[in-house]
Design an enzyme around this catalytic site. Structure first.
Site, PDB file in Angstrom:
ATOM      1  N   GLY A  11       0.835  -1.209   0.000  1.00 50.71           N
ATOM      2  CA  GLY A  11       0.000   0.000   0.000  1.00 50.71           C
ATOM      3  C   GLY A  11       0.864   1.251   0.000  1.00 50.71           C
ATOM      4  O   GLY A  11       1.858   1.314   0.724  1.00 50.71           O
ATOM      5  N   VAL A  23      16.741   8.878  -1.093  1.00 48.48           N
ATOM      6  CA  VAL A  23      17.590   7.778  -1.588  1.00 48.48           C
ATOM      7  C   VAL A  23      18.331   8.228  -2.839  1.00 48.48           C
ATOM      8  O   VAL A  23      19.557   8.076  -2.955  1.00 48.48           O
ATOM      9  CB  VAL A  23      16.719   6.524  -1.894  1.00 48.48           C
ATOM     10  CG1 VAL A  23      17.514   5.497  -2.678  1.00 48.48           C
ATOM     11  CG2 VAL A  23      16.182   5.910  -0.603  1.00 48.48           C
ATOM     12  N   ARG A  25      18.921  11.271  -4.097  1.00 49.49           N
ATOM     13  CA  ARG A  25      19.874  12.390  -3.952  1.00 49.49           C
ATOM     14  C   ARG A  25      21.101  11.974  -3.135  1.00 49.49           C
ATOM     15  O   ARG A  25      22.224  12.359  -3.448  1.00 49.49           O
ATOM     16  CB  ARG A  25      19.167  13.596  -3.337  1.00 49.49           C
ATOM     17  CG  ARG A  25      18.033  14.090  -4.248  1.00 49.49           C
ATOM     18  CD  ARG A  25      18.146  15.548  -4.563  1.00 49.49           C
ATOM     19  NE  ARG A  25      17.327  15.911  -5.703  1.00 49.49           N
ATOM     20  CZ  ARG A  25      16.472  16.932  -5.731  1.00 49.49           C
ATOM     21  NH1 ARG A  25      16.322  17.690  -4.669  1.00 49.49           N
ATOM     22  NH2 ARG A  25      15.809  17.219  -6.836  1.00 49.49           N
ATOM     23  N   ARG A  72       0.938  -5.012  -5.338  1.00 45.41           N
ATOM     24  CA  ARG A  72       1.082  -6.218  -4.515  1.00 45.41           C
ATOM     25  C   ARG A  72       1.274  -7.324  -5.547  1.00 45.41           C
ATOM     26  O   ARG A  72       0.386  -7.578  -6.350  1.00 45.41           O
ATOM     27  CB  ARG A  72      -0.168  -6.451  -3.673  1.00 45.41           C
ATOM     28  CG  ARG A  72      -0.503  -5.252  -2.756  1.00 45.41           C
ATOM     29  CD  ARG A  72      -1.562  -5.616  -1.757  1.00 45.41           C
ATOM     30  NE  ARG A  72      -2.219  -4.459  -1.162  1.00 45.41           N
ATOM     31  CZ  ARG A  72      -1.780  -3.792  -0.104  1.00 45.41           C
ATOM     32  NH1 ARG A  72      -0.661  -4.133   0.472  1.00 45.41           N
ATOM     33  NH2 ARG A  72      -2.456  -2.766   0.385  1.00 45.41           N
ATOM     34  N   ASP A 103       5.137  -4.730   6.032  1.00 45.79           N
ATOM     35  CA  ASP A 103       5.656  -6.051   6.434  1.00 45.79           C
ATOM     36  C   ASP A 103       5.676  -7.065   5.279  1.00 45.79           C
ATOM     37  O   ASP A 103       6.602  -7.861   5.172  1.00 45.79           O
ATOM     38  CB  ASP A 103       4.921  -6.592   7.664  1.00 45.79           C
ATOM     39  CG  ASP A 103       3.427  -6.714   7.454  1.00 45.79           C
ATOM     40  OD1 ASP A 103       2.907  -6.186   6.451  1.00 45.79           O
ATOM     41  OD2 ASP A 103       2.770  -7.350   8.296  1.00 45.79           O
ATOM     42  N   THR A 125       4.354   2.504   5.647  1.00 47.02           N
ATOM     43  CA  THR A 125       2.968   2.031   5.692  1.00 47.02           C
ATOM     44  C   THR A 125       2.196   2.906   6.661  1.00 47.02           C
ATOM     45  O   THR A 125       2.738   3.287   7.709  1.00 47.02           O
ATOM     46  CB  THR A 125       2.858   0.556   6.143  1.00 47.02           C
ATOM     47  OG1 THR A 125       1.488   0.276   6.493  1.00 47.02           O
ATOM     48  CG2 THR A 125       3.725   0.233   7.350  1.00 47.02           C
ATOM     49  N   ASP A 127      -0.029   1.940   8.520  1.00 40.52           N
ATOM     50  CA  ASP A 127      -0.528   1.123   9.640  1.00 40.52           C
ATOM     51  C   ASP A 127       0.325   1.217  10.917  1.00 40.52           C
ATOM     52  O   ASP A 127      -0.153   0.866  11.994  1.00 40.52           O
ATOM     53  CB  ASP A 127      -0.613  -0.352   9.219  1.00 40.52           C
ATOM     54  CG  ASP A 127      -1.558  -0.560   8.048  1.00 40.52           C
ATOM     55  OD1 ASP A 127      -2.423   0.314   7.825  1.00 40.52           O
ATOM     56  OD2 ASP A 127      -1.429  -1.574   7.342  1.00 40.52           O
ATOM     57  N   ASP A 129       2.617  -0.729  11.893  1.00 37.23           N
ATOM     58  CA  ASP A 129       2.571  -2.063  12.506  1.00 37.23           C
ATOM     59  C   ASP A 129       3.906  -2.809  12.383  1.00 37.23           C
ATOM     60  O   ASP A 129       3.924  -4.039  12.433  1.00 37.23           O
ATOM     61  CB  ASP A 129       1.438  -2.893  11.864  1.00 37.23           C
ATOM     62  CG  ASP A 129       1.587  -3.019  10.351  1.00 37.23           C
ATOM     63  OD1 ASP A 129       2.470  -2.358   9.771  1.00 37.23           O
ATOM     64  OD2 ASP A 129       0.815  -3.782   9.748  1.00 37.23           O
ATOM     65  N   ARG A 162     -26.365  13.405  16.743  1.00 41.53           N
ATOM     66  CA  ARG A 162     -26.306  12.011  16.298  1.00 41.53           C
ATOM     67  C   ARG A 162     -25.104  11.272  16.868  1.00 41.53           C
ATOM     68  O   ARG A 162     -24.137  11.881  17.335  1.00 41.53           O
ATOM     69  CB  ARG A 162     -26.128  11.974  14.777  1.00 41.53           C
ATOM     70  CG  ARG A 162     -27.407  12.120  14.014  1.00 41.53           C
ATOM     71  CD  ARG A 162     -27.084  12.174  12.526  1.00 41.53           C
ATOM     72  NE  ARG A 162     -28.296  12.251  11.744  1.00 41.53           N
ATOM     73  CZ  ARG A 162     -28.358  12.730  10.514  1.00 41.53           C
ATOM     74  NH1 ARG A 162     -27.258  13.183   9.938  1.00 41.53           N
ATOM     75  NH2 ARG A 162     -29.489  12.740   9.856  1.00 41.53           N
ATOM     76  N   GLY A 170      -5.860   0.274   9.030  1.00 37.78           N
ATOM     77  CA  GLY A 170      -4.810  -0.174   9.944  1.00 37.78           C
ATOM     78  C   GLY A 170      -4.596  -1.674   9.863  1.00 37.78           C
ATOM     79  O   GLY A 170      -3.781  -2.223  10.589  1.00 37.78           O
ATOM     80  N   ARG A 171      -5.387  -2.301   9.009  1.00 36.66           N
ATOM     81  CA  ARG A 171      -5.346  -3.765   8.898  1.00 36.66           C
ATOM     82  C   ARG A 171      -5.545  -4.386  10.274  1.00 36.66           C
ATOM     83  O   ARG A 171      -6.550  -4.090  10.908  1.00 36.66           O
ATOM     84  CB  ARG A 171      -4.013  -4.211   8.263  1.00 36.66           C
ATOM     85  CG  ARG A 171      -4.136  -5.475   7.422  1.00 36.66           C
ATOM     86  CD  ARG A 171      -2.793  -5.881   6.886  1.00 36.66           C
ATOM     87  NE  ARG A 171      -2.356  -5.008   5.828  1.00 36.66           N
ATOM     88  CZ  ARG A 171      -2.687  -5.167   4.544  1.00 36.66           C
ATOM     89  NH1 ARG A 171      -3.450  -6.161   4.183  1.00 36.66           N
ATOM     90  NH2 ARG A 171      -2.239  -4.343   3.627  1.00 36.66           N
ATOM     91  N   ALA A 186     -12.541  11.280  20.445  1.00 35.16           N
ATOM     92  CA  ALA A 186     -13.637  10.315  20.253  1.00 35.16           C
ATOM     93  C   ALA A 186     -14.150   9.834  21.608  1.00 35.16           C
ATOM     94  O   ALA A 186     -13.374   9.703  22.558  1.00 35.16           O
ATOM     95  CB  ALA A 186     -13.151   9.137  19.417  1.00 35.16           C
ATOM     96  N   HIS A 215     -23.352  14.916  20.829  1.00 38.62           N
ATOM     97  CA  HIS A 215     -23.005  13.895  19.841  1.00 38.62           C
ATOM     98  C   HIS A 215     -22.154  12.826  20.504  1.00 38.62           C
ATOM     99  O   HIS A 215     -21.673  13.013  21.631  1.00 38.62           O
ATOM    100  CB  HIS A 215     -22.213  14.513  18.695  1.00 38.62           C
ATOM    101  CG  HIS A 215     -20.890  15.031  19.166  1.00 38.62           C
ATOM    102  ND1 HIS A 215     -20.645  16.366  19.341  1.00 38.62           N
ATOM    103  CD2 HIS A 215     -19.770  14.380  19.545  1.00 38.62           C
ATOM    104  CE1 HIS A 215     -19.422  16.506  19.805  1.00 38.62           C
ATOM    105  NE2 HIS A 215     -18.871  15.328  19.942  1.00 38.62           N
ATOM    106  N   HIS A 249      -9.765   4.912   1.655  1.00 39.46           N
ATOM    107  CA  HIS A 249      -8.467   5.333   1.116  1.00 39.46           C
ATOM    108  C   HIS A 249      -8.211   6.833   1.215  1.00 39.46           C
ATOM    109  O   HIS A 249      -7.095   7.275   0.917  1.00 39.46           O
ATOM    110  CB  HIS A 249      -8.326   4.845  -0.329  1.00 39.46           C
ATOM    111  CG  HIS A 249      -8.194   3.349  -0.398  1.00 39.46           C
ATOM    112  ND1 HIS A 249      -9.293   2.523  -0.339  1.00 39.46           N
ATOM    113  CD2 HIS A 249      -7.105   2.550  -0.456  1.00 39.46           C
ATOM    114  CE1 HIS A 249      -8.880   1.265  -0.383  1.00 39.46           C
ATOM    115  NE2 HIS A 249      -7.556   1.248  -0.449  1.00 39.46           N
ATOM    116  N   ARG A 252      -5.168   7.553   3.155  1.00 38.96           N
ATOM    117  CA  ARG A 252      -3.834   7.225   2.652  1.00 38.96           C
ATOM    118  C   ARG A 252      -3.286   8.278   1.686  1.00 38.96           C
ATOM    119  O   ARG A 252      -2.152   8.191   1.238  1.00 38.96           O
ATOM    120  CB  ARG A 252      -3.920   5.867   1.947  1.00 38.96           C
ATOM    121  CG  ARG A 252      -2.835   4.920   2.338  1.00 38.96           C
ATOM    122  CD  ARG A 252      -3.177   3.508   2.040  1.00 38.96           C
ATOM    123  NE  ARG A 252      -3.187   3.193   0.630  1.00 38.96           N
ATOM    124  CZ  ARG A 252      -3.508   1.986   0.153  1.00 38.96           C
ATOM    125  NH1 ARG A 252      -3.831   1.021   0.985  1.00 38.96           N
ATOM    126  NH2 ARG A 252      -3.503   1.751  -1.123  1.00 38.96           N
TER     127      ARG A 252
END
Ligand code: F6P
Length: 319
Positions: A11, A23, A25, A72, A103, A125, A127, A129, A162, A170-171, A186, A215, A249, A252
């Site tokens: 991703g 990298v 430069r 991928r 990963d 990534t 994520d 992770d 509401r 985040g998988r 939140a 809310h 997305h 991202r």
């Protein structure tokens, strides 16, 4: 080492372009030739690469996505695919490879190392992770994107009084939800790392209504639950007006934050130094502000530290 390659894989993540720039430069600064491989491991298998110059990375530090494109690659999961990739690496004269990705991309890097290719990993990534680095490239931008979305949803949530259930990426990791949930205030955050009790979530909402809250925002990590299902449960049990927002997305994309650009620039440049000094089979990370290297296999085998104390804090502050 005279010629090195760079690719982005998995991703895309905001800040990957800043890493590519660093990298390219840094390599040219040290007199190395630099080859950009298109579409990650797919391009390695199918010989899609080109030489990069100082100008190849002009005007990209502030752009999301990746100019090298990403993919991928199912072919790379097969030994035949990896052999073809090895052939392309040898034919193109690439003596060291920098892999910017998550990963899955790092697992590919380990396989290439086993075939005798010198690889250095740069964690990219949203994520966050990957162990052995406090942050991965793109995570900070994603957290800011989500926080911004929470701010916007909050306006309409308050106006209509509401409940909003917002699902974030985040998988299997709850990092994005945790940090954006804390930053966005939140009311509840549902994470894969920490068991949640929906009754308690609803109790918290009822308490909020009693003391005049207009809310409620429930942030759900995609690895913890489905926002649609959670909203259904809440609706059934509380009869409150509930809406769902799945950010997808949007999280991202967009211009990388200054933090991600800094991180990417430091890690990208350090990756070139690793290859120049003959070190490989490792990934670079930022730990306590310092750039550190760890064997990729070791990092992949480790569980990333999860800051439960931030979850406790978020829960207390949203009382
Ligand atoms: O790994 C990054 C990530 O955005 C995850 O958070 C998400 O689960 C996944 O990729 C989505 O993948 P795709 O873009 O292939 O749909």
């Amino acid at each position: 080492m005279r010629r090195i390659g760079v690719l982005t894989s998995g991703g895309d993540a905001p800040g990957m372009n800043a890493a590519i720039r660093a990298v390219v430069r840094k390599a040219i600064y040290h007199g190395l030739e630099i080859i950009g491989i298109k579409r990650g491991y797919h391009g390695l298998i199918f010989g899609e690469y080109e030489k990069m110059y100082l100008g190849s990375v002009a005007d990209i530090i502030h752009r999301g996505g990746t100019i090298l494109r990403t993919a991928r690659s199912p072919e790379f999961l097969e030994p035949e695919g990896r052999q073809r990739a090895l052939q392309v690496i040898r034919e193109s004269g690439i003596e060291g490879l920098i892999v910017i990705g998550g990963d899955g991309s790092f697992r590919g890097a380990v396989e290439l190392e086993k075939l005798g290719v010198a690889v250095v990993g740069v964690p990219g990534t949203i994520d966050n992770d990957i162990a052995c680095t406090d942050y991965t490239i793109g995570f900070d931008t994603a957290v800011n994107n989500v926080t911004d979305a929470i701010n916007k949803v909050r306006d309409t949530a308050t106006s209509h009084e509401r409940v909003y259930v917002i699902e974030v990426m985040g998988r299997t990791s709850g990092y994005i939800a945790l940090q954006a949930g804390l930053a966005g205030g939140a009311e509840s955050i549902l994470l894969p790392e920490i068991p949640y009790d929906l009754q308690e979530v609803m109790e918290r909402m009822r308490r909020g209504v009693k003391r005049g809250k207009l809310h409620s925002i429930i942030l759900v990590a995609e690895g913890a639950a489905s926002a649609i299902e959670i909203a259904g449960e809440i609706k059934t049990h509380t009869h409150m007006d509930v809406r769902v927002t799945i950010l997808g997305h949007l999280q991202r994309g967009g211009t990388p934050t200054a933090f991600d650009r800094m991180l990417a620039s430091r890690l990208g440049a350090a990756a070139v130094d690793m290859l120049r000094s003959g070190n490989h089979g490792c990934m670079l990370g930022m730990v306590g502000g310092e750039i550190k290297s760890t064997a990729i296999e070791k990092a992949l085998a480790m569980k990333k530290y999860f800051p439960e104390e931030l979850y406790q804090l978020a829960t207390i502050l949203a009382i």
